[in-house]
Design an enzyme around this catalytic site. Sequence first.
Site, PDB file in Angstrom:
ATOM      1  N   TYR A  30     -10.034 -10.506  39.619  1.00 11.66           N
ATOM      2  CA  TYR A  30      -9.542  -9.461  40.531  1.00 11.66           C
ATOM      3  C   TYR A  30     -10.041  -9.706  41.958  1.00 11.66           C
ATOM      4  O   TYR A  30      -9.286  -9.572  42.926  1.00 11.66           O
ATOM      5  CB  TYR A  30      -9.980  -8.069  40.043  1.00 11.66           C
ATOM      6  CG  TYR A  30      -9.613  -6.971  41.016  1.00 11.66           C
ATOM      7  CD1 TYR A  30      -8.279  -6.684  41.303  1.00 11.66           C
ATOM      8  CD2 TYR A  30     -10.600  -6.225  41.667  1.00 11.66           C
ATOM      9  CE1 TYR A  30      -7.936  -5.688  42.212  1.00 11.66           C
ATOM     10  CE2 TYR A  30     -10.266  -5.220  42.569  1.00 11.66           C
ATOM     11  CZ  TYR A  30      -8.936  -4.962  42.838  1.00 11.66           C
ATOM     12  OH  TYR A  30      -8.601  -3.974  43.736  1.00 11.66           O
ATOM     13  N   ARG A  65      -4.704 -11.918  48.660  1.00  9.22           N
ATOM     14  CA  ARG A  65      -3.834 -10.855  49.170  1.00  9.22           C
ATOM     15  C   ARG A  65      -4.281 -10.414  50.562  1.00  9.22           C
ATOM     16  O   ARG A  65      -3.459 -10.221  51.466  1.00  9.22           O
ATOM     17  CB  ARG A  65      -3.828  -9.657  48.206  1.00  9.22           C
ATOM     18  CG  ARG A  65      -2.979  -8.512  48.733  1.00  9.22           C
ATOM     19  CD  ARG A  65      -2.920  -7.345  47.782  1.00  9.22           C
ATOM     20  NE  ARG A  65      -4.246  -6.849  47.424  1.00  9.22           N
ATOM     21  CZ  ARG A  65      -4.456  -5.780  46.683  1.00  9.22           C
ATOM     22  NH1 ARG A  65      -3.426  -5.115  46.191  1.00  9.22           N
ATOM     23  NH2 ARG A  65      -5.681  -5.382  46.397  1.00  9.22           N
ATOM     24  N   TYR A  76     -14.179  -0.862  51.391  1.00  9.11           N
ATOM     25  CA  TYR A  76     -15.232  -0.973  50.366  1.00  9.11           C
ATOM     26  C   TYR A  76     -16.265  -1.993  50.826  1.00  9.11           C
ATOM     27  O   TYR A  76     -15.909  -3.027  51.391  1.00  9.11           O
ATOM     28  CB  TYR A  76     -14.648  -1.484  49.035  1.00  9.11           C
ATOM     29  CG  TYR A  76     -13.895  -0.492  48.177  1.00  9.11           C
ATOM     30  CD1 TYR A  76     -13.942   0.879  48.396  1.00  9.11           C
ATOM     31  CD2 TYR A  76     -13.135  -0.950  47.099  1.00  9.11           C
ATOM     32  CE1 TYR A  76     -13.245   1.756  47.576  1.00  9.11           C
ATOM     33  CE2 TYR A  76     -12.432  -0.076  46.273  1.00  9.11           C
ATOM     34  CZ  TYR A  76     -12.496   1.279  46.515  1.00  9.11           C
ATOM     35  OH  TYR A  76     -11.807   2.136  45.699  1.00  9.11           O
ATOM     36  N   ARG A 132      -4.262   4.729  49.959  1.00 15.24           N
ATOM     37  CA  ARG A 132      -4.273   5.579  48.758  1.00 15.24           C
ATOM     38  C   ARG A 132      -2.905   6.169  48.433  1.00 15.24           C
ATOM     39  O   ARG A 132      -2.610   6.480  47.288  1.00 15.24           O
ATOM     40  CB  ARG A 132      -5.269   6.723  48.933  1.00 15.24           C
ATOM     41  CG  ARG A 132      -6.706   6.265  49.104  1.00 15.24           C
ATOM     42  CD  ARG A 132      -7.289   5.691  47.844  1.00 15.24           C
ATOM     43  NE  ARG A 132      -8.652   5.213  48.068  1.00 15.24           N
ATOM     44  CZ  ARG A 132      -9.340   4.477  47.195  1.00 15.24           C
ATOM     45  NH1 ARG A 132      -8.800   4.138  46.032  1.00 15.24           N
ATOM     46  NH2 ARG A 132     -10.557   4.075  47.466  1.00 15.24           N
ATOM     47  N   GLU A 170      -6.724   4.853  34.575  1.00 12.97           N
ATOM     48  CA  GLU A 170      -6.195   4.883  35.941  1.00 12.97           C
ATOM     49  C   GLU A 170      -4.793   5.491  35.893  1.00 12.97           C
ATOM     50  O   GLU A 170      -4.041   5.243  34.948  1.00 12.97           O
ATOM     51  CB  GLU A 170      -6.140   3.453  36.488  1.00 12.97           C
ATOM     52  CG  GLU A 170      -5.542   3.381  37.871  1.00 12.97           C
ATOM     53  CD  GLU A 170      -5.603   1.983  38.472  1.00 12.97           C
ATOM     54  OE1 GLU A 170      -6.651   1.305  38.360  1.00 12.97           O
ATOM     55  OE2 GLU A 170      -4.586   1.571  39.045  1.00 12.97           O
TER      56      GLU A 170
END
Length: 322
Positions: free
Chosen positions: A142, A149, A201, A214, A315
């Site tokens: 990930y 990305r 983050y 979000r 999730e």
Amino acid sequence: MQTFVAPMFSIDEGSLPSEIIGVSPLARIYYGQTEAGPRVIDGVLELPVHMVTDGTAGFIETWHATGNVTVVIRGSVAVAHDGQQLVCAGFVPRHGRWADAIRQAYAQGIALADELGYANIFRMWNMIGHINETNQDGLEVYRDFCVGRAEAFDVRKMIDGVPSATGIGSRGDGISFYFLATRSGRITNLENPNQVPAFEYPDDYGPRPPSFARASTIDGADKLFISGTASILGHRTMHVGNIEKQLETTRDNLQALLRASEDDERGWQLEHVKVYVRHSRDLETVRRFVEQNLPTPTPPVYMNVAICRSDLLVEIEGVARR
Ligand SMILES: C=C(O[C@@H]1C=C(C(=O)O)C=C[C@H]1O)C(=O)O
């Protein structure tokens, strides 16, 4: 196979799925038991994603068109567009290191969307095989994906921010992705006041933070696209090992986003949710919780897959309307 009709997004006015039956599809995402590159069948762009295990019903997510559809294939990506909206789909087979291949595939998709005039990317999905395992250098898959990305989005981030997203485990080996863009609808991205924006983050979570907002709205479309949302407050995972508590925090985060976007007196209502559950033993608990706490007019879909942080058990993502 159950068909899950995702809402069309139109910049003229919000439309309920029932009003657009009969319009030819822009793209179909096959949530089933195989993964492959994007393909065109009878003029329709299709992407098979491996998100379903034996014994679980798959579903087809259909994105509807507002006009004549043109499909363009370039390298590992394909796009379908109709003058107003565009879907881009791509697939990267398994690599020992992911970042370069992901950057290339995303950059190709973004360049193609830009070239065709669909600069407003507002929602993306990434389905990542072996998401919590390590690559050949010992970096979590990930995190490796996030590097590629982020590099692809570096240029755009300065222009108009990153879209809302899902980055989730798959049952396959490669990485499948698709994103949505509009030609002219202005995109507004929203953040959850109770969470650190993912793109900020700290680097405890990897060399490059995840590039996503979000939630996103499109002017005139009356839709709110909510990213995959989990039991995170600030930047920390809450309630490690406790499915009930993780569900409550996830629900509270979803509700915070529905409220964060109330710019007039009409509230947002959840229309569709997709639910990702790490352990099959938790499926029934999750189903009961979602039915009671997050009611939607169409049935939710559930997938038993891994999640981007190994301590997250559940999730939920959604689309809301008002
Ligand atoms: C659950 C989280 O992130 C997940 C990963 C995402 C991504 O990398 O695109 C987007 C939303 C979620 O699917 C989170 O960080 O809160």
